[in-house]
Every structure is written in C-alpha cells, then in structure tokens.
Design an enzyme around this catalytic site. Structure first.
Site, PDB file in Angstrom:
ATOM      1  N   ASP A   1      21.728  29.329  31.218  1.00 34.96           N
ATOM      2  CA  ASP A   1      21.397  30.150  30.534  1.00 34.96           C
ATOM      3  C   ASP A   1      20.678  32.482  31.271  1.00 34.96           C
ATOM      4  O   ASP A   1      21.165  32.137  32.436  1.00 34.96           O
ATOM      5  CB  ASP A   1      19.894  29.778  30.699  1.00 34.96           C
ATOM      6  CG  ASP A   1      19.381  30.380  28.956  1.00 34.96           C
ATOM      7  OD1 ASP A   1      19.789  31.352  28.553  1.00 34.96           O
ATOM      8  OD2 ASP A   1      18.521  29.258  28.677  1.00 34.96           O
TER       9      ASP A   1
HETATM   10  C1  BGC Z   1      18.187  31.359  25.683  1.00 30.66           C
HETATM   11  C2  BGC Z   1      19.324  30.757  25.414  1.00 30.66           C
HETATM   12  C3  BGC Z   1      20.670  32.506  24.863  1.00 30.66           C
HETATM   13  C4  BGC Z   1      20.721  33.100  25.850  1.00 30.66           C
HETATM   14  C5  BGC Z   1      21.265  33.982  25.361  1.00 30.66           C
HETATM   15  C6  BGC Z   1      18.124  32.609  26.592  1.00 30.66           C
HETATM   16  O1  BGC Z   1      16.953  33.632  26.741  1.00 30.66           O
HETATM   17  O2  BGC Z   1      17.207  30.711  26.257  1.00 30.66           O
HETATM   18  O3  BGC Z   1      19.306  30.062  24.237  1.00 30.66           O
HETATM   19  O4  BGC Z   1      21.504  31.752  24.385  1.00 30.66           O
HETATM   20  O5  BGC Z   1      19.206  33.789  25.948  1.00 30.66           O
HETATM   21  O6  BGC Z   1      20.949  35.317  24.432  1.00 30.66           O
END
Ligand code: BGC
Length: 742
Positions: A288
């Site tokens: 993530d």
């Molecule tokens: C979130 C994810 C997301 C990623 C990209 C993160 O902060 O937890 O769910 O896909 O950002 O935007």
C-alpha cells in the site's frame, strides 16, 4: 542518438518475439517463456524498476515523494504508474516507456476505480446492500470498461476487508461484516473487473486489498493495530480474499496494519505462507502507499534499507510510492543479503501480468480516443448506475406507510445534502464529475413539479449554525410532508476518516427535532458511508430511507424510491447499533457462558444501561409490501458427510405491491471443539414476487459449508446438532434443526 537507436533495436526484438509467440498460444507456459526472454535482456536496475510504482501526482492519498518519475520511466527505473488517466495522458507516459526506455517495457496504469470510473455507482457498502451479485458484477464491468477506455489497465479494487467497526471510515469501501456474503461479492467484483479475458480492451487487472485483516483496527481508528486470533482470521477475515483470488484476481495489495506483531507488508506468514502456499496466488503483490517505509514507524526495522529487506523476504513484489525498493534492493544484493533470483521471481510475476494484459502486443491498446469518447457516460452505463442505486437503498422504517409519496403532494425538502452533488458520489469517486449530475432536490422537482417541492437548507451537514432553522420551519409549514436529507459529508467516510462517535453530525438532528413539533409526516433520507447511531432519528422520523452515497444517478434513484416507482429491496450488510457503546456489534457473535436470555439478573453478558440488541440487525430492510414465510421443510434432517440437505420455505407477498425479498439462510453449530457463532449466513436468494404471489425457495446445505478451523486448527466439520434459520433478516427467522452424521 546511438543509445536511442540501440534501444529501438531491442524494443523491436521484444515486440517481434512477443507478437509471434502470441499467435501460437496465450497459455501460461508460453507467457513464462516470453517473460524469460525479456528477463534475460534486463539489467538489475531495470528489473528493480519493474518493482516500482509511482503516482503521477494527479490524486494522492499520501505525501508525494517523487516528482521526477518521468525521467525514471525513461531510464527504466519505474515500470508502473498510478493516478494517471485519460487516453491523452496515458499515451504520453506510455510512449516514454515504450519508445524512450532502453527495453521499451510498457507501463501498468493503476487507479482507485472502486465504485465506478466516470459513471459513479453507489459506494461499495451500499452496493453490497443490494445482495444482487449480477448487479454488482455489472457495476464492476462498467467501471472496468470506462477505466480501460481512459487508458487504465489496473484498478486497486475490490476492497474485500471484512469489518465490524463502523467507526472505521473504510467500511464504505467494502461489503460489510459477513464473510459468506463478502466472499460472493468479492468474486463478483473480480469477475466484473477482469471479465473472461484480461487482454480484452474492456477489462482491467483487479487488485484484492488490503491483505490482510485491515478491517479490524483497534477502536476503529484507521491504520491502527490489528490484534486477532489466527482462528478468527482464517474463518472470518480470510474467506473474501480467498474467494477473490479463486475468481482469478492477479494482484493483491498488502495492508498498512500489523498482523500478529508484524506489519502486513513485511509479514511472510501472510504474503507467502497464506497467500502463495495456501491460497495458491500466482500474481504479484503490491504494497500500500508507502507501507514499506512505514515499517520503520511500526518499529520492526531500524531504517528503510531494513524495511526493503523485510518486505522482499516476506514476498512483496512491488513498492507503491515509497522509493524503498528503488533505493535499496540493489544494495541488498551487493551486500549478499538477497539473491538476484528473488528479484527475478517478482519481476517475472509482474511481467507475466503485463503479457496477460496484452501490453506487449500493443502497449497502446487502452489508448483510443474514439473509444474513450463513446464509452464514458454511455447511456447504458448511466442506466445501470440508476438501477444499482435503487437496488442498494434500504428502507429502515415506514410507519403508517407514509412512503411511497404520492405525485403532486406538496413536500418540503430540507437539508444541505438534498442539494449537494459532490456528496452523492461518496469517497473514492475516481474520475467522477459532480458538475455533470443532478442533486436529489433537482430530481424531486423534475419528478414532482417545481411548485410541489419547497426547499430550505435549514442547516449544513456539519457545524453548529442554526440560523437557517426558522426558514426551514416556515418552509415545512407550507408542505404536506417533510423530506429531510441528513447524513455525513462524503469526505467523512473512506480512508483516514475514522470517527469517535457515529451520530448524525452537526445540528441536523436538532433541526429534525424542531420539525417534529409541526406534527407533519417526516421522511428522513440518509446519506452516509457507515452504520450510524440513529436512535434519536428513529424516534423522530416516520420513515427512514438509507440511500448511502448513491452515485451519479443517486438523485433520480432516491426520487424513484420515495415515490414508489421502485419498491425498495436492499438489506443491511452491517449491523446498525443502538448506541456507540455496543460497537463492535455483529450478528455472528458467540453465545458466551452467560448469555443474556438466561435471566435478567446482573451477572449476564449485558449492559446495565442499554439493551444488547442493535437498532437494525444485519440483513434487515423493509419493502412497500410485506412478506410472509412458511415453516422450513428439510429434505432430511440427517446430513451425511457426502450428502446434502435441501431446506425450503414458501415466501408469500402478502401486500398490495410487487416487490423483491432477500431470503436468508443461517445455521448454528450447537456444540464444537471450539465455540461457534450463534448464527452464520450460509445462503441467500433475492426473489421477485408479484402482489399475492408465493414462491418456494430452497437452499442446499453441504458439510463443506459447515466447515471451520477446529481446535487443532485443521479445517473440517464436526458431527452433531445444528440449528437452521430462514428469514428476511438475521433476527426474524423461522427455525428448525438437523444433525450432521459422522
Ligand atoms: C489506500 C489504498 C489505495 C492507495 C492508492 C492508499 O492510501 O490505502 O486503498 O489503493 O492509497 O491510492
């Protein structure tokens, strides 16, 4: 110039070899051979580049660390981009990768297409309340079609995190509290995004997230510690991830949280033992957003170099935005701490997906302006969004059948949310554009006539400004019925949007109280992304319609449900508590040694100041008609290990309107080597019944469905007595029993 020419030679070589190989077969073996042929040409730096994902800076959910990503693409140091869309922009970046980098390996383009790309569907929690797998699959299919037409080939969805924590803002992105329903929805979404063929230009790669157990942060605070038993993890939280992987998802995102003391991004038990060895996952794992770096703050590594080592050894293939892989993987190899083979393995997984997407055959396959133009907001997409929005809405109360409204009735519409376009789209609205859409108020006026719809904002959704109350009261006095739209700001749901109380914010309820003094029927329409505490509102309102954040066509959908053009059929997929103190509250709780029903003395599992029961149980939702259930009949009451039981009920529409009902089947395993939940969903079917019509609905129960992790952690059944329940929600059910024979 020399470099450029030589890179073009290699570029053509890859393309020629890929094209010819593609003609022979698209089978995995062939792809492996193609991947190997590319891998052989790659320097270590280029390999590491494939393991790197940077944001283009359009939309970010965290700090943007990198601004020179374009040079990195050109230099083969960045193989994947997210938050870049539109054919024009994607083509520009892809061109740099394909024509200016030495090997010309195409980029993956990821984006958070969670509930629609341009045409926005209801938030995922809302969609789950439709219990309509076909509609949910279609919604993901359309989201993929629009995203792919905008140049994208990868969505960071589905989010399949089970959660019993309404304080956690991200429940809006999931399918609620139940593993059985959640698993089916997870698979439907993967099918929708990926279709039958990843190389089709209307499909995108799905990314199952957040692996794992991200939905259980302590106290509902986002990114907080998760601490759960392995048994609960395996039986409750893991099934939807498994289901999504079984449905063919080829990427998985690791989660921010720790699991058993080790952050998921560096957790070998999760990323290798469970994901690869047990679930047989064949795709790649992406971190993530900066979750590799964050392992330093977690306190399991002293610095980012150690974080890179922990992550790569755990089985993490791609670093989102953190630059940790970019900076340290090479060093780790030079120091002999990891082998280049480990890098090769990750690169293989990533390249293999790029081949499956057809990117090596045509890196611009998602870049077609004409297709983009005709696909975005296609009439059939808007029609589907309208349909799903209606199906997602849950009628929570309808005293004296004040709903549906009658055309021509004079209604006073109150509340900022009634007139808000932005909020209709909810959080994670991708490329959704609220300027294009109509508010609930616009649609009510269009349907019921301007003169029959009086509006006063009354108050904002947040804050304590009461200056608009008088005007709202004056407006309401002139109407037959009051429709007040209340709820949360869309930005108060989703990521980093945890709440310590889950009441209706601001002074909205206070205004509702004042309106109540007018003694006119009051309909409350809710817009929110989580279960809320609605005890007060439930006393004040005659009818409550849960509309969630219903998307691009939400205004029209609310209008059609309120006026009975559509008979509401949604059912809650998360329990709505009576008060915050009950949280976490969910229907599959354990009985405990002192269940409350054993007597009313003090020493029972209960509160001194509150009932145990929620306000609205899991599976609950009313209709403008009524349904009656017959007793359950079983094909046998002894279930053999190799057999099954058919459980049937006859459901009758006893009202005056046609309607849909979600018939739900639950079981309880009465005695186990470990304690078992008081109810577990094991089947459901959404049926349509004409007024007065009856239908027989049957569920097949097999031993497989009754399996769980037993005391010794083996997975299987235990013989003995079971209860079975069938009904229209998890509380109001018919009951019978059966035996599982050894
Ligand atoms: C979130 C994810 C997301 C990623 C990209 C993160 O902060 O937890 O769910 O896909 O950002 O935007």
């Amino acid at each position: 110039m020399k470099n450029y020419l030589s890179s073009m030679v290699i570029f053509s070589f890859i393309f020629m070899s890929c094209n010819s190989a593609a003609q022979i077969s698209t089978a995995d073996k062939k792809i492996d051979a193609k991947v190997d042929s590319v891998l052989k040409l790659m320097t270590l730096d280029e390999k590491i580049g494939q393991m790197v994902l940077y944001t283009s800076g359009w939309d970010v959910t965290g700090p943007t660390l990198k601004s020179d990503y374009i040079d990195d693409i050109r230099n083969g140091k960045c193989g994947n981009i997210f938050n870049a869309h539109t054919v024009e922009y994607v083509r520009k970046l892809q061109k740099i990768a394909v024509e200016e980098s030495r090997l010309g390996i195409p980029l993956l383009f990821g984006y958070d297409v969670i509930h629609g790309h341009k045409t926005i569907f209801p938030i995922s929690l809302g969609e789950s309340a439709s219990w309509d797998l076909k509609a949910i699959e279609k919604s993901a299919r359309i989201a993929a079609t629009e995203a792919a037409a905008s140049g994208l080939n990868w969505t960071f969805a589905p989010m399949v995190d089970i959660s019993v924590e309404p304080r956690w803002g991200r429940v809006s992105e999931g399918a609620g509290e139940d593993p059985f329903l959640g698993s089916q929805i997870a698979a439907a979404r993967v099918r929708g995004f990926q279709g039958n063929n990843l190389a089709d230009t209307t499909t995108v790669l799905a990314c199952v997230k957040h692996f794992a157990a991200y939905g259980a942060p302590l106290a509902g605070r986002d990114y907080n510690t998760v601490d759960m038993s392995q048994r609960v993890f395996l039986d409750v939280y893991l099934p939807p991830y498994k289901s999504a992987i079984d449905a063919g998802a080829l990427s998985v995102m690791s989660s921010f949280n720790e699991f058993d003391g080790v952050p998921a991004t560096g957790n070998r038990y999760l990323l290798t033992e469970i994901l690869r060895n047990q679930l047989g996952f064949k795709g790649f794992v992406v971190s993530d957003y900066t979750s590799v770096n964050e392992m330093v703050h977690h306190g399991v590594v002293a610095n980012e170099e150690e974080a890179a080592l922990l992550a790569i050894k755990a089985g993490l293939d791609m670093d989102m935005q953190g630059e940790v892989y970019a900076k340290y993987l090479k060093k780790l190899i030079e120091k002999g701490l990891i082998d280049e083979k480990t890098i090769d393995q990750s690169v293989r997984r990533i390249l293999s997906v790029k081949f499956k997407l057809g990117l090596f055959d045509d890196p611009y396959r998602y870049c077609n302006e004409a297709r983009e133009k005709r696909t975005i907001y296609a009439p059939e997409h808007l029609e589907a969004a309208f349909d799903v929005a209606k199906r997602s809405m849950v009628l929570l109360k309808n005293e004296n059948n004040i709903l549906p409204l009658k055309k021509g009735e004079k209604i006073a519409v109150i509340g900022e949310l009634a007139n808000s376009k932005r909020d209709l789209l909810g959080s994670w609205k991708a490329a959704g554009d609220w300027n294009f859409i109509k508010s609930i108020l616009d649609e009510l006026k269009e349907y019921n006539g301007e003169k029959n719809v009086l509006y006063a904002e009354g108050c904002k959704k947040m804050g304590d400004d009461r200056t608009g109350f008088a005007q709202a009261m004056a407006t309401a006095r002139r109407a037959d019925k009051i429709v007040m739209v209340i709820g949360e700001d869309a930005e108060w749901t989703g990521e980093a949007a945890s709440r310590s109380n889950i009441n209706i914010p601001g002074v909205q309820t206070e205004l509702l109280e004042q309106l109540k003094t007018l003694n006119k029927p009051i309909v409350v329409v809710l817009m929110n992304g989580r279960p809320l505490v609605l005890a007060e509102e439930n006393k004040l309102a005659d009818a409550i319609l849960e509309a969630w954040f219903p998307g691009t066509m939400g205004g029209k959908a609310v209008t059609h449900v309120l006026f009975g053009e559509y008979n509401p059929s949604g059912k809650l997929t998360m329990t709505f508590p009576l008060n915050l103190g009950q949280v976490p509250i969910f229907y599959y709780e354990k009985n405990t040694g002192r269940p409350i029903y054993l007597g009313n003395d003090k020493y029972k599992s209960k509160y001194l100041d509150s009932p145990n029961d929620p306000l609205f149980p899991f599976g609950f939702g009313l209709s403008y008609t009524t349904f009656e259930y017959s007793d359950i009949t079983l094909s046998t009451n002894e279930l053999q290990q190799d057999g099954n039981i058919r459980a049937s009920v006859t459901v009758t529409n006893t009202g005056k309107r046609d309607g849909e009902e979600v018939v739900q089947c639950y079981v309880r395993d009465l005695v186990g080597s470990v304690t078992r939940p008081v109810k577990e969903l094991k089947g459901f079917e959404k049926i349509f019944l004409k007024a007065g019509e009856s239908k027989k609905v049957s569920f097949t129960i097999t031993p497989d469905l009754l399996s769980f992790h037993r005391q010794d952690m083996t997975y299987g059944t235990e013989p003995g007595d079971f209860k079975m329940f069938i009904g229209g929600n998890s509380r109001d059910v018919k009951e019978t029993s059966f035996k599982l024979i050894n």
